[in-house]
Scaffold this motif. Structure first.
Motif, PDB file in Angstrom:
ATOM      1  N   LEU A 180      38.398  52.694  45.999  1.00 40.60           N
ATOM      2  CA  LEU A 180      37.710  52.946  44.730  1.00 40.60           C
ATOM      3  C   LEU A 180      36.475  52.059  44.620  1.00 40.60           C
ATOM      4  O   LEU A 180      35.404  52.505  44.209  1.00 40.60           O
ATOM      5  CB  LEU A 180      38.663  52.689  43.563  1.00 40.60           C
ATOM      6  CG  LEU A 180      38.080  52.899  42.168  1.00 40.60           C
ATOM      7  CD1 LEU A 180      37.709  54.361  41.971  1.00 40.60           C
ATOM      8  CD2 LEU A 180      39.058  52.465  41.097  1.00 40.60           C
ATOM      9  N   LEU A 181      36.619  50.790  45.030  1.00 39.72           N
ATOM     10  CA  LEU A 181      35.500  49.852  44.934  1.00 39.72           C
ATOM     11  C   LEU A 181      34.357  50.259  45.851  1.00 39.72           C
ATOM     12  O   LEU A 181      33.189  50.033  45.532  1.00 39.72           O
ATOM     13  CB  LEU A 181      35.976  48.440  45.291  1.00 39.72           C
ATOM     14  CG  LEU A 181      36.689  47.721  44.155  1.00 39.72           C
ATOM     15  CD1 LEU A 181      37.478  46.551  44.688  1.00 39.72           C
ATOM     16  CD2 LEU A 181      35.680  47.251  43.125  1.00 39.72           C
ATOM     17  N   ARG A 210      36.809  40.453  49.896  1.00 43.62           N
ATOM     18  CA  ARG A 210      38.034  40.005  49.240  1.00 43.62           C
ATOM     19  C   ARG A 210      37.777  39.612  47.789  1.00 43.62           C
ATOM     20  O   ARG A 210      38.584  39.872  46.905  1.00 43.62           O
ATOM     21  CB  ARG A 210      38.587  38.808  50.021  1.00 43.62           C
ATOM     22  CG  ARG A 210      40.044  38.566  49.734  1.00 43.62           C
ATOM     23  CD  ARG A 210      40.550  37.325  50.415  1.00 43.62           C
ATOM     24  NE  ARG A 210      41.409  36.618  49.491  1.00 43.62           N
ATOM     25  CZ  ARG A 210      41.519  35.302  49.446  1.00 43.62           C
ATOM     26  NH1 ARG A 210      40.811  34.567  50.262  1.00 43.62           N
ATOM     27  NH2 ARG A 210      42.314  34.750  48.587  1.00 43.62           N
ATOM     28  N   LEU A 211      36.604  39.002  47.568  1.00 37.46           N
ATOM     29  CA  LEU A 211      36.278  38.552  46.217  1.00 37.46           C
ATOM     30  C   LEU A 211      36.170  39.743  45.263  1.00 37.46           C
ATOM     31  O   LEU A 211      36.638  39.698  44.126  1.00 37.46           O
ATOM     32  CB  LEU A 211      34.976  37.757  46.245  1.00 37.46           C
ATOM     33  CG  LEU A 211      34.619  37.061  44.936  1.00 37.46           C
ATOM     34  CD1 LEU A 211      35.688  36.041  44.581  1.00 37.46           C
ATOM     35  CD2 LEU A 211      33.265  36.395  45.018  1.00 37.46           C
ATOM     36  N   GLU A 212      35.578  40.834  45.742  1.00 37.52           N
ATOM     37  CA  GLU A 212      35.470  42.030  44.912  1.00 37.52           C
ATOM     38  C   GLU A 212      36.851  42.513  44.481  1.00 37.52           C
ATOM     39  O   GLU A 212      37.088  42.843  43.328  1.00 37.52           O
ATOM     40  CB  GLU A 212      34.772  43.138  45.697  1.00 37.52           C
ATOM     41  CG  GLU A 212      33.274  43.042  45.725  1.00 37.52           C
ATOM     42  CD  GLU A 212      32.694  44.136  46.601  1.00 37.52           C
ATOM     43  OE1 GLU A 212      32.478  45.232  46.096  1.00 37.52           O
ATOM     44  OE2 GLU A 212      32.505  43.876  47.803  1.00 37.52           O
ATOM     45  N   VAL A 235      38.273  40.189  41.854  1.00 36.06           N
ATOM     46  CA  VAL A 235      37.662  40.244  40.526  1.00 36.06           C
ATOM     47  C   VAL A 235      38.035  41.549  39.813  1.00 36.06           C
ATOM     48  O   VAL A 235      38.186  41.581  38.593  1.00 36.06           O
ATOM     49  CB  VAL A 235      36.125  40.110  40.646  1.00 36.06           C
ATOM     50  CG1 VAL A 235      35.462  40.304  39.301  1.00 36.06           C
ATOM     51  CG2 VAL A 235      35.763  38.749  41.212  1.00 36.06           C
ATOM     52  N   PHE A 236      38.238  42.611  40.593  1.00 35.29           N
ATOM     53  CA  PHE A 236      38.431  43.931  39.989  1.00 35.29           C
ATOM     54  C   PHE A 236      39.554  43.995  38.944  1.00 35.29           C
ATOM     55  O   PHE A 236      39.321  44.491  37.830  1.00 35.29           O
ATOM     56  CB  PHE A 236      38.658  44.975  41.095  1.00 35.29           C
ATOM     57  CG  PHE A 236      38.839  46.356  40.567  1.00 35.29           C
ATOM     58  CD1 PHE A 236      37.757  47.089  40.107  1.00 35.29           C
ATOM     59  CD2 PHE A 236      40.092  46.934  40.493  1.00 35.29           C
ATOM     60  CE1 PHE A 236      37.910  48.357  39.599  1.00 35.29           C
ATOM     61  CE2 PHE A 236      40.259  48.207  39.990  1.00 35.29           C
ATOM     62  CZ  PHE A 236      39.167  48.920  39.543  1.00 35.29           C
ATOM     63  N   LEU A 266      38.460  42.517  35.800  1.00 37.77           N
ATOM     64  CA  LEU A 266      37.415  43.344  35.194  1.00 37.77           C
ATOM     65  C   LEU A 266      38.036  44.479  34.378  1.00 37.77           C
ATOM     66  O   LEU A 266      37.687  44.716  33.214  1.00 37.77           O
ATOM     67  CB  LEU A 266      36.559  43.911  36.328  1.00 37.77           C
ATOM     68  CG  LEU A 266      35.125  44.292  36.031  1.00 37.77           C
ATOM     69  CD1 LEU A 266      34.360  43.054  35.633  1.00 37.77           C
ATOM     70  CD2 LEU A 266      34.516  44.932  37.255  1.00 37.77           C
ATOM     71  N   VAL A 267      38.983  45.189  34.989  1.00 35.95           N
ATOM     72  CA  VAL A 267      39.617  46.315  34.296  1.00 35.95           C
ATOM     73  C   VAL A 267      40.351  45.824  33.053  1.00 35.95           C
ATOM     74  O   VAL A 267      40.264  46.418  31.985  1.00 35.95           O
ATOM     75  CB  VAL A 267      40.598  47.044  35.233  1.00 35.95           C
ATOM     76  CG1 VAL A 267      41.269  48.181  34.502  1.00 35.95           C
ATOM     77  CG2 VAL A 267      39.880  47.567  36.449  1.00 35.95           C
TER      78      VAL A 267
END
Lengths: 442, 76
Positions: free
Chosen positions: A164-165, A273-275, A278-279, A282-283
């Motif tokens: 998804l990212l 990995r950071l993304e 954080v995801f 974020l959600v």
């Protein structure tokens, strides 16, 4: 302010009445126990003993039911639900066994549900009643929506948001598929408007969430809005989820052309990995700002995912993905099964729920595919509309179906990872839809 | 009263789908933004470049060893 005070007062009164009632109940029970002790055991002639034993058998209870027998909610039941209805339900659970074992339909949940249903339909024993073990399980974690939340944590720990990212716009497909929920909601109220059934708006909402194709969410909403329909909704939800490979392909093929099915999508980029870490935050932040009602589901989901992506709590992650979700699945299945008691399942509503459930699934699938076609009208990378059907959660089954149908037309076209994007977005989408429904009934 | 129910259903639908889409669209923007920020300020250490260098050095050593072995073999 006044209204809140009044509500509090009403609640308080309700509790005090309840506790008074409970006290009375306890007193009666104590009295009974004491007389029982004094009586002790009395010797009876053997013929009388045999007669008494025969009267307590299941056969007698099924053929000639006790007129005073009460159901799990303490209401009187009709003779049909006490006799023949139970026999029918026992055969229904056998059918579910067959589906789970021979056909491989979501056996992890369908088997505990079906066995719970079998136990719930035993006369005399009252296993699904207040003090039977199924009733205890139900009150322990289902009536307070605990088990679906824990399942959601486990599902979160199993979910990889990478696809998804790397292609965020596929999230829209997961949104479109939620049309299955709200389309069916309109269908359900239209049915009761036409006079076929008598669904309240709450019940219609609980039924339509089947279209979210997300077992825990369905159970969560059903226990909140219409607990009396829980059994039928859960069974419909899980059996249709298992039937995704049968329901979806005809709809997907009917709505797409051969060229569209052969569209190859650009390879997914690497996600750091950071993304991924954080995801989930974020959600959750977005959910807190927009729709706090959805945070029990989304919060639990993101908690599981955050543990997994953090990479430093491998033990907890492992427990969530395996031990915990397995234990809770057993309890959840048995608890839902307790709602398969004849007097709650063998009602005309169940048939409508089954029909509306499959409509919800089909509409959701179609909406996802059509959304993908709509997005292809805009400039940018083309999307294979087959992944649109994966928007109806049902992780990872729906994504596998997209992949399989795609391979039928082009052996080299691997859609699985592309379909996982809308698939996990569908989970978020249905949790949001659930939050909207709950907030509307506050 | 009767017609109310279907109308309510449609209201639910508009509000529900609206919220779901709005949520996901905002999420898409946030995802894109987050990815940009992460790539710009916190790039992942480029693990892919270092190992080949090490390999080259290793290869050189191996080649040297093989050459030496062959030379030794021929001499003897």
């Amino acid at each position: 302010m006044k209204a809140i005070l009044l509500k509090l007062l009403a609640l308080f009164m309700l509790f005090s009445i309840n506790s008074a009632f409970a006290n009375e109940h306890n007193a009666v029970a104590m009295e009974k126990a004491s007389t029982h002790k004094e009586e002790n055991y009395q010797s009876k002639p053997f013929s009388e003993m045999i007669e008494g034993f025969l009267e307590s058998t299941g056969i007698v209870a099924l053929v000639n039911p006790d007129p005073d027998e009460l159901n799990a909610k303490g209401e009187k039941m009709s003779d049909f639900h006490k006799g023949l209805g139970r026999v029918i339900m026992i055969f229904v659970t056998f059918l579910l066994f067959w589906l789970a074992i021979a056909k491989g339909f979501e056996p992890l949940l369908l088997l505990p549900i079906a066995f719970g249903g079998l136990l719930a339909n035993i006369p005399v024993a009252g296993i699904a009643g207040e003090h039977g073990f199924l009733g205890v399980i139900y009150n322990m974690g289902l009536s307070n929506e605990m088990f679906p939340i824990i399942i959601f944590m486990g599902v979160g720990a199993m979910t990889d948001f990478g696809p998804l990212l790397s292609n965020p716009k596929t999230a829209l497909l997961g949104g479109a598929a939620q049309f299955g929920i709200f389309g069916t909601l309109v269908g359900a109220v239209a049915l009761s408007q036409a006079g076929f059934v008598d669904f309240t708006l709450q019940q219609a909402s609980a039924i339509s969430i089947i279209g979210g194709a997300d077992g825990p969410t369905s159970i969560f909403i059903a226990t909140k809005l219409a607990p009396e329909l829980l059994g039928a909704i859960a069974v419909a939800s899980y059996s249709y989820m298992a039937m995704v490979p049968i329901i979806q392909p005809p709809i997907m093929k009917a709505l797409t052309t051969e060229e569209e099915r052969k569209i190859k999508m650009t390879t997914l980029r690497h996600v750091s990995r950071l993304e991924k870490l954080v995801f989930p935050i974020l959600v959750l932040l977005l959910a807190i700002l927009v729709l706090p009602e959805s945070t029990p589901l989304i919060g639990a989901f993101m908690f599981g995912n955050f543990l997994k992506e953090s990479g430093v709590v491998e033990r907890l992650n492992d427990t969530l993905q395996n031990a915990l979700i397995n234990i809770v699945t057993i309890f959840l299945g048995l608890g839902v099964g307790s709602k398969l008691a004849a007097d709650q399942f063998l009602v005309p509503d169940t048939m409508f729920i089954m029909v509306l459930g499959i409509v919800a699934f089909s509409v959701g699938t179609a909406a996802g595919v059509l959304m993908a076609k709509l997005m292809n009208l805009f400039p940018g990378h083309k999307i294979n509309p087959l992944i649109g059907s994966a928007g109806v959660s049902a992780v990872p089954m729906a994504a596998r179906v997209s992949n399989k149908v795609g391979m039928e037309y082009d052996r080299s076209n691997m859609l699985l990872m592309h379909a996982m994007g809308p698939n996990v977005a569908g989970v978020i989408g249905s949790a949001v839809a659930a939050g909207v429904l709950i907030s509307l009934f506050q | 009263m009767e017609t109310n129910l279907i109308l309510e259903g449609f209201k639910f639908m508009v509000l529900g789908m609206g919220t779901v889409f709005m949520f996901l669209i905002v999420l898409i923007f946030m995802m894109n933004m987050m990815s940009k920020i992460v790539h710009k300020y916190f790039p992942e250490p480029q693990v892919d470049i270092n190992p080949p260098v090490a390999n080259k050095q290793d290869n050189k050593k191996v080649i040297a060893a093989i050459t030496a072995a062959i030379a030794h073999h021929r001499q003897s």
